[in-house]
Design an enzyme around this catalytic site. Structure first.
Site, PDB file in Angstrom:
ATOM      1  N   ASP A  64      -3.116  -3.329  -1.719  1.00 20.22           N
ATOM      2  CA  ASP A  64      -4.428  -3.736  -1.227  1.00 20.22           C
ATOM      3  C   ASP A  64      -4.321  -4.929  -0.273  1.00 20.22           C
ATOM      4  OD1 ASP A  64      -7.394  -3.313  -1.821  1.00 20.22           O
ATOM      5  OD2 ASP A  64      -7.228  -5.455  -2.237  1.00 20.22           O
ATOM      6  N   GLU A 107      -2.131  -1.555   2.778  1.00 25.54           N
ATOM      7  CA  GLU A 107      -3.431  -1.509   3.448  1.00 25.54           C
ATOM      8  C   GLU A 107      -3.498  -2.705   4.392  1.00 25.54           C
ATOM      9  OE1 GLU A 107      -8.190  -1.423   2.465  1.00 25.54           O
ATOM     10  OE2 GLU A 107      -6.876  -2.902   1.568  1.00 25.54           O
TER      11      GLU A 107
HETATM   12  O1  TEU Z   1     -10.367  -3.227   1.076  1.00 23.78           O
HETATM   13  C1  TEU Z   1     -10.122  -4.133   2.065  1.00 23.78           C
HETATM   14  C2  TEU Z   1     -10.887  -4.045   3.307  1.00 23.78           C
HETATM   15  O2  TEU Z   1     -10.755  -4.914   4.130  1.00 23.78           O
HETATM   16  C3  TEU Z   1     -11.849  -2.965   3.576  1.00 23.78           C
HETATM   17  O3  TEU Z   1     -11.510  -1.707   3.354  1.00 23.78           O
HETATM   18  C4  TEU Z   1     -13.143  -3.383   3.061  1.00 23.78           C
HETATM   19  O4  TEU Z   1     -13.678  -2.554   2.098  1.00 23.78           O
HETATM   20  C5  TEU Z   1     -14.073  -3.425   4.198  1.00 23.78           C
HETATM   21  O5  TEU Z   1     -13.475  -4.069   5.240  1.00 23.78           O
HETATM   22  C6  TEU Z   1     -15.291  -4.148   3.787  1.00 23.78           C
HETATM   23  O6  TEU Z   1     -16.039  -4.454   4.892  1.00 23.78           O
HETATM   24  C7  TEU Z   1      -9.686  -3.367  -0.116  1.00 23.78           C
HETATM   25  C8  TEU Z   1     -10.182  -2.368  -1.125  1.00 23.78           C
HETATM   26  O7  TEU Z   1      -9.871  -1.083  -0.679  1.00 23.78           O
HETATM   27  C9  TEU Z   1     -11.629  -2.593  -1.341  1.00 23.78           C
HETATM   28  O8  TEU Z   1     -12.211  -1.628  -2.169  1.00 23.78           O
HETATM   29  C10 TEU Z   1     -11.783  -3.955  -1.944  1.00 23.78           C
HETATM   30  O9  TEU Z   1     -13.138  -4.296  -2.045  1.00 23.78           O
HETATM   31  C11 TEU Z   1     -11.085  -5.030  -1.121  1.00 23.78           C
HETATM   32  O10 TEU Z   1      -9.794  -4.648  -0.662  1.00 23.78           O
HETATM   33  C12 TEU Z   1     -10.864  -6.255  -1.952  1.00 23.78           C
HETATM   34  O11 TEU Z   1      -9.884  -6.004  -2.916  1.00 23.78           O
END
Ligand code: TEU
Length: 590
Positions: A212, A270
């Site tokens: 993440d 990610e």
């Molecule tokens: O997501 C990180 C992230 O930056 C994006 O996908 C985010 O959801 C979006 O930019 C919001 O505007 C990850 C996870 O996949 C997400 O579900 C979490 O909320 C986030 O990290 C925090 O852990």
């Protein structure tokens, strides 16, 4: 660089990964929440689709401020999902089927309820104080404490990225929500603690990690103010200073050297915000020694206001999709790196609603078009739960109260605070949620036409409302659809994944070039090795098109398309007429 040989083949390149969002997958005990036994009970369904690896979004102990992306204990499961024994069983059942488990590793931040943070916030001189990022306040004209800089919180952009701690008189950095304090990776003890978490899960049988926001772990240590991009907003997107910071590559290489390289793993990082090709290659280059691949956000950020926040809208068309995909296909071939392929996950609206047309008339065609594209591109393929059914966004008629995600809630609160009774502005904000809220991907999986869509027993109350269309869009109906009929979206995916595997040398590993680019709305490309070649033609619009087959594209025959279960009857030279959202797969003479 060996493109057509087998010396660059790896199991993690040709695997298909299925992402599960556990809360919404399948509820086995009638409490309205999906759980681990629910996942285990569907492994045959997942295997049958053609999947090799299951990635589960977090199920660790968590207060669920951000649906488990706020972890309070990395080494235990949340009772809502089950127990460690359930998890061991899931891993064992996967192995029985020759499948693997990919864990979600969330280590940019923890929950504010994690023992590390509870200690850290307990006093200025606690030994874990420095495990998180604490700063003294700036003082305003009245001497009142203000955040150390102007970075906005990421989820919903409602507040500052810093949270005030009254007791110790300092702010802590919590970029996503106040309940998700960022760990201080500058501290070697933190890095060692993360390595320990990796080992714990690898030793338990996990085969790898989806990491993440892993590019956020190194921040510019001077914590400068972000540029003012949204003048109406109090706080600004600060990613220039916290994404891909100065020590990122050092931290990733350490993790690889100390832990990952000692196991046979798959890793995907990610990485929101990054677009710089050199920076990407430093992570995913074959010799980089960092991660196998990353999730680049360019395709899912396609409808963001450039440089701005995610919850904005920006027009795009087929040529933007074409440019984006071509860029990353070529980049990895030219510079020997590796792509991930995905159109959906739990943070994005449904792909058929976003990139195609989810009306009853075109939903299935659009979902199949996206399948045809994803199953014929180079990279490791990720399918998100329900994508194989062509699930779509929730209807615009739903009230904002039906949206359960903290991002949508924060965004809606902020909009109400900023725009008060300005109905037009509020309608625009609502429209953004109707297009882009993360909730669209989080509705329960539609297994059948019975009440609650078979996600939970009819008498139970699902944690989130089931999409209204479950009686027509569900797995049971799509699996039953007989072979003589048109293929269902599920059957189309199953066939597409099988074809990808059968011809993996070309689809997973082969070369790529766009072809016949004169038609704006058509994205066409060629995939080839020394011994076979294919062409894919995708009409990314609701309008008919005439696509001229270029002279050097020698079509042997059209093998598949989304308008018919059999072979499409189309000419193999001159102009090909394409129907709205039509996609074709043709074999070429070599
Ligand atoms: O997501 C990180 C992230 O930056 C994006 O996908 C985010 O959801 C979006 O930019 C919001 O505007 C990850 C996870 O996949 C997400 O579900 C979490 O909320 C986030 O990290 C925090 O852990």
């Amino acid at each position: 660089m060996a493109l057509t040989g087998t010396d660059n083949h790896r199991w993690w390149k040709e695997s298909v990964i299925y992402q599960i969002y556990p809360a919404s997958f399948l509820d086995s005990n009638g409490d309205g929440w999906g759980d681990i036994p629910g996942i285990t009970s569907k492994l045959d369904y997942i295997k049958d689709l053609g999947v090799d690896i299951v990635w589960c979004s977090p199920m660790y102990k968590s207060p669920q401020a951000d649906m488990g992306y706020d972890i309070a204990d990395y080494k235990d499961m949340d009772p809502m999902y089950g127990t460690l024994a359930d998890m061991d069983k899931l891993i064992a059942e996967l192995k029985k089927r020759d499948m693997k488990m990919m864990m979600d590793l969330v280590v940019n931040h923890t929950s504010d309820q994690h023992a590390w943070f509870l200690e850290s916030r307990s006093s200025l001189d606690n030994p874990k104080r420095d495990w998180y990022i604490w700063k003294k306040p700036r003082l305003d004209a009245d001497g009142k404490p203000q955040p150390p800089n102007n970075w906005a919180m990421i989820l919903g952009e409602k507040n500052s990225g810093w949270t005030w701690d009254e007791k110790t008189g300092e702010y802590y950095l919590a970029l996503f929500t106040a309940e998700q304090p960022d760990l201080n990776w500058e501290n070697p003890e933190v890095r060692e603690a993360v390595h320990d978490v990796l080992r714990f899960w690898l030793d338990r049988g996990a085969s790898g990690f989806r990491m993440d926001v892993i590019n956020l772990i190194s921040k510019h240590q001077d914590f400068p103010d972000a540029d003012i991009i949204e003048p109406d907003h109090q706080y600004q997107p600060g990613y220039k200073y916290y994404a891909n910071g100065p020590r990122l590559h050092e931290f990733l290489r350490d993790m690889n050297r100390e832990v990952l390289s000692k196991y046979d793993t798959i890793t995907v990082g990610e990485m929101p915000f990054v677009r710089d090709e050199d920076e990407i290659m430093k992570v995913v280059g074959a010799e980089a020694g960092e991660l196998n691949m990353i999730f680049v956000f360019e395709l899912v950020d396609i409808d963001n206001k450039p440089g701005g926040f995610r919850l904005t809208l920006h027009p795009f068309d087929a040529s933007d999709i074409k440019r984006c995909i071509t860029r990353y296909q070529r980049l990895m071939i030219d510079r020997d790196g590796w792509n991930s392929l995905f159109c959906e996950n739990h943070d994005n609206p449904r792909s058929v609603s976003r990139y195609c047309d989810d009306s009853d008339e075109y939903r299935e065609l659009g979902a199949k078009l996206l399948c045809l594209m994803q199953t014929t591109l180079s990279g490791t393929l990720y399918v998100y739960q329900g994508e194989e059914l062509g699930m779509r966004n929730v209807p615009p008629s739903w009230d904002p109260e039906e949206y359960k995600d903290i991002e949508a809630i924060n965004f809606w609160d902020k909009s109400k605070a900023m725009y008060g009774s300005d109905e037009k502005k509020l309608a625009e904000a609502k429209h953004v949620l109707q297009r882009k809220a993360r909730d669209h991907a989080r509705t329960p999986v539609q297994w059948s036409a019975e009440k609650n869509a078979g996600f939970c027993p009819p008498e139970a109350k699902p944690w989130m409302r089931v999409n209204d269309d479950y009686q027509t869009v569900n797995a049971e109906a799509q699996l039953k659809q007989s072979d003589s009929d048109e293929l269902s979206v599920h059957q189309f995916w199953k066939r597409g994944l099988a074809n990808r595997k059968k011809h993996k040398d070309v689809f997973v590993y082969g070369d790529f070039a766009p072809v016949g680019e004169d038609q704006e709305q058509v994205f066409a490309y060629k995939r080839w090795t020394d011994s076979e070649a294919w062409v894919v033609v995708l009409n990314f619009s609701g309008k008919e098109a005439e696509w001229e087959i270029p002279g050097d594209v020698k079509v042997e025959g059209w093998m598949a398309g989304n308008y018919t279960a059999g072979k499409p009857e189309k000419g193999t030279s001159g102009k090909v007429k394409l129907m709205p959202w039509e996609g074709l797969l043709g074999q070429l003479k070599v």
